[in-house]
Design a protein around this motif. Structure first.
Motif, PDB file in Angstrom:
ATOM      1  N   LEU A   4       0.946  -1.334  -0.049  1.00  0.00           N
ATOM      2  CA  LEU A   4       0.211  -0.052  -0.178  1.00  0.00           C
ATOM      3  C   LEU A   4       1.096   1.366  -0.060  1.00  0.00           C
ATOM      4  CD1 LEU A   4      -2.677  -0.749   2.602  1.00  0.00           C
ATOM      5  CD2 LEU A   4      -2.918  -0.661   0.096  1.00  0.00           C
ATOM      6  N   SER A   5       0.485   2.207  -0.690  1.00  0.00           N
ATOM      7  CA  SER A   5       1.248   3.584  -0.740  1.00  0.00           C
ATOM      8  C   SER A   5       0.257   4.818  -0.423  1.00  0.00           C
ATOM      9  CB  SER A   5       1.723   3.880  -2.303  1.00  0.00           C
ATOM     10  OG  SER A   5       2.545   2.975  -2.466  1.00  0.00           O
ATOM     11  N   PHE A   6       0.300   5.318   0.459  1.00  0.00           N
ATOM     12  CA  PHE A   6      -0.721   6.501   0.844  1.00  0.00           C
ATOM     13  C   PHE A   6      -0.006   7.645   0.377  1.00  0.00           C
ATOM     14  CE2 PHE A   6      -1.782   3.260   3.600  1.00  0.00           C
ATOM     15  CZ  PHE A   6      -3.252   3.342   3.595  1.00  0.00           C
ATOM     16  N   PHE A   7      -0.210   8.452  -0.599  1.00  0.00           N
ATOM     17  CA  PHE A   7       0.523   9.758  -1.353  1.00  0.00           C
ATOM     18  C   PHE A   7       0.210  10.863  -0.487  1.00  0.00           C
ATOM     19  CE2 PHE A   7      -0.654   6.691  -4.628  1.00  0.00           C
ATOM     20  CZ  PHE A   7       0.806   6.305  -4.664  1.00  0.00           C
ATOM     21  N   ASP A   8      -0.921  10.919   0.484  1.00  0.00           N
ATOM     22  CA  ASP A   8      -1.304  12.010   1.317  1.00  0.00           C
ATOM     23  C   ASP A   8      -1.055  11.951   2.705  1.00  0.00           C
ATOM     24  OD1 ASP A   8      -2.364  14.109   2.642  1.00  0.00           O
ATOM     25  OD2 ASP A   8      -4.088  14.431   1.600  1.00  0.00           O
ATOM     26  N   GLU A   9       0.312  12.177   3.389  1.00  0.00           N
ATOM     27  CA  GLU A   9       0.475  11.913   4.722  1.00  0.00           C
ATOM     28  C   GLU A   9      -0.544  12.242   5.608  1.00  0.00           C
ATOM     29  OE1 GLU A   9       2.837  10.097   6.169  1.00  0.00           O
ATOM     30  OE2 GLU A   9       3.990   9.811   4.392  1.00  0.00           O
ATOM     31  N   GLY A  10      -1.600  13.553   5.371  1.00  0.00           N
ATOM     32  CA  GLY A  10      -2.306  13.591   6.143  1.00  0.00           C
ATOM     33  C   GLY A  10      -3.690  12.749   6.429  1.00  0.00           C
ATOM     34  N   HIS A  11      -3.664  11.962   5.428  1.00  0.00           N
ATOM     35  CA  HIS A  11      -5.134  11.008   5.497  1.00  0.00           C
ATOM     36  C   HIS A  11      -4.382   9.682   5.505  1.00  0.00           C
ATOM     37  CE1 HIS A  11      -6.917  14.268   3.423  1.00  0.00           C
ATOM     38  NE2 HIS A  11      -7.863  13.839   4.196  1.00  0.00           N
ATOM     39  N   ALA A  12      -3.093   9.453   5.887  1.00  0.00           N
ATOM     40  CA  ALA A  12      -2.413   7.825   6.190  1.00  0.00           C
ATOM     41  C   ALA A  12      -2.811   7.519   7.552  1.00  0.00           C
ATOM     42  CB  ALA A  12      -1.006   7.896   5.777  1.00  0.00           C
ATOM     43  N   PRO A  13      -3.414   6.152   7.615  1.00  0.00           N
ATOM     44  CA  PRO A  13      -3.328   5.728   8.955  1.00  0.00           C
ATOM     45  C   PRO A  13      -2.301   5.437   9.508  1.00  0.00           C
ATOM     46  CG  PRO A  13      -4.405   4.242   7.377  1.00  0.00           C
ATOM     47  CD  PRO A  13      -3.772   5.375   6.715  1.00  0.00           C
ATOM     48  N   ALA A  14      -2.027   5.470  10.965  1.00  0.00           N
ATOM     49  CA  ALA A  14      -0.817   4.811  11.820  1.00  0.00           C
ATOM     50  C   ALA A  14      -0.089   3.651  11.229  1.00  0.00           C
ATOM     51  CB  ALA A  14      -1.173   4.969  13.066  1.00  0.00           C
ATOM     52  N   ASP A  15       1.230   3.606  11.152  1.00  0.00           N
ATOM     53  CA  ASP A  15       2.123   2.390  10.504  1.00  0.00           C
ATOM     54  C   ASP A  15       1.605   1.143  11.328  1.00  0.00           C
ATOM     55  OD1 ASP A  15       3.405   4.121   8.984  1.00  0.00           O
ATOM     56  OD2 ASP A  15       5.122   4.100  10.177  1.00  0.00           O
ATOM     57  N   ASN A  16       1.353   1.242  12.447  1.00  0.00           N
ATOM     58  CA  ASN A  16       0.954  -0.109  13.165  1.00  0.00           C
ATOM     59  C   ASN A  16      -0.299  -0.437  12.914  1.00  0.00           C
ATOM     60  OD1 ASN A  16      -0.110   2.256  14.773  1.00  0.00           O
ATOM     61  ND2 ASN A  16      -0.121   0.800  16.609  1.00  0.00           N
ATOM     62  N   GLU A  17      -1.210   0.561  12.608  1.00  0.00           N
ATOM     63  CA  GLU A  17      -2.671   0.127  12.366  1.00  0.00           C
ATOM     64  C   GLU A  17      -2.630  -0.675  10.885  1.00  0.00           C
ATOM     65  OE1 GLU A  17      -5.285   3.552  12.168  1.00  0.00           O
ATOM     66  OE2 GLU A  17      -4.882   3.848  14.107  1.00  0.00           O
ATOM     67  N   VAL A  18      -1.865  -0.111  10.023  1.00  0.00           N
ATOM     68  CA  VAL A  18      -1.790  -0.623   8.666  1.00  0.00           C
ATOM     69  C   VAL A  18      -1.289  -1.945   8.363  1.00  0.00           C
ATOM     70  CG1 VAL A  18      -0.690  -0.256   6.232  1.00  0.00           C
ATOM     71  CG2 VAL A  18      -1.660   1.645   7.420  1.00  0.00           C
TER      72      VAL A  18
END
Length: 136
Positions: free
Chosen positions: A99-113
């Protein structure tokens, strides 16, 4: 941008694993539990997120010749991802999801992913096992 990748071994031939993973009618059985995919005009799909209550227009492409599934948001390019199945011998497969989240503001926390990806891969392996049990 944040990127996440997890892999899992599945005790099945790669074509069997890919067939289960790419079946749009069964995809909800292995995706994170809060996500639900409704088919649209190919390659379009609508993804409903129970957590937000929102629908998102997305693209979902199955590249059967490569045993690869690719997806991402349609309009705003917030995220994208892929799943790759590879045979590792002995009737087993390696499944990798990225998975790639291009908008850091909408990215879930690393541990959640990480947890969501691991749970999704476990559910996919279980669905493949159940499919084999029904067939045999």
């Amino acid at each position: 941008m944040s990127e996440h990748e997890r892999s899992r071994t599945v005790a099945a031939l790669p074509e069997v694993v890919f067939e289960q993973a790419s079946d749009v009618g069964q995809i909800d059985t292995w995706l994170p539990r809060e996500l639900h995919v409704r088919p649209g005009e190919p390659p379009g799909v609508t993804v409903h997120d129970d957590d937000t209550g929102r629908d998102a227009e997305a693209l979902l492409r199955a590249r059967r010749d490569q045993l690869r599934l690719e997806w991402g948001t349609r309009e705003d390019a917030r995220y994208g991802g892929w799943l790759q199945v590879e045979g590792i011998g002995g009737g087993a497969s390696q499944v990798t999801v990225h998975l790639s989240f291009f908008d850091e503001g909408h990215a879930p926390a690393d541990n959640e992913v990480t947890v969501a990806l691991d749970e999704s891969l476990d559910r996919l392996a279980e669905q493949v096992r159940l499919r084999a049990d029904r067939a045999g």
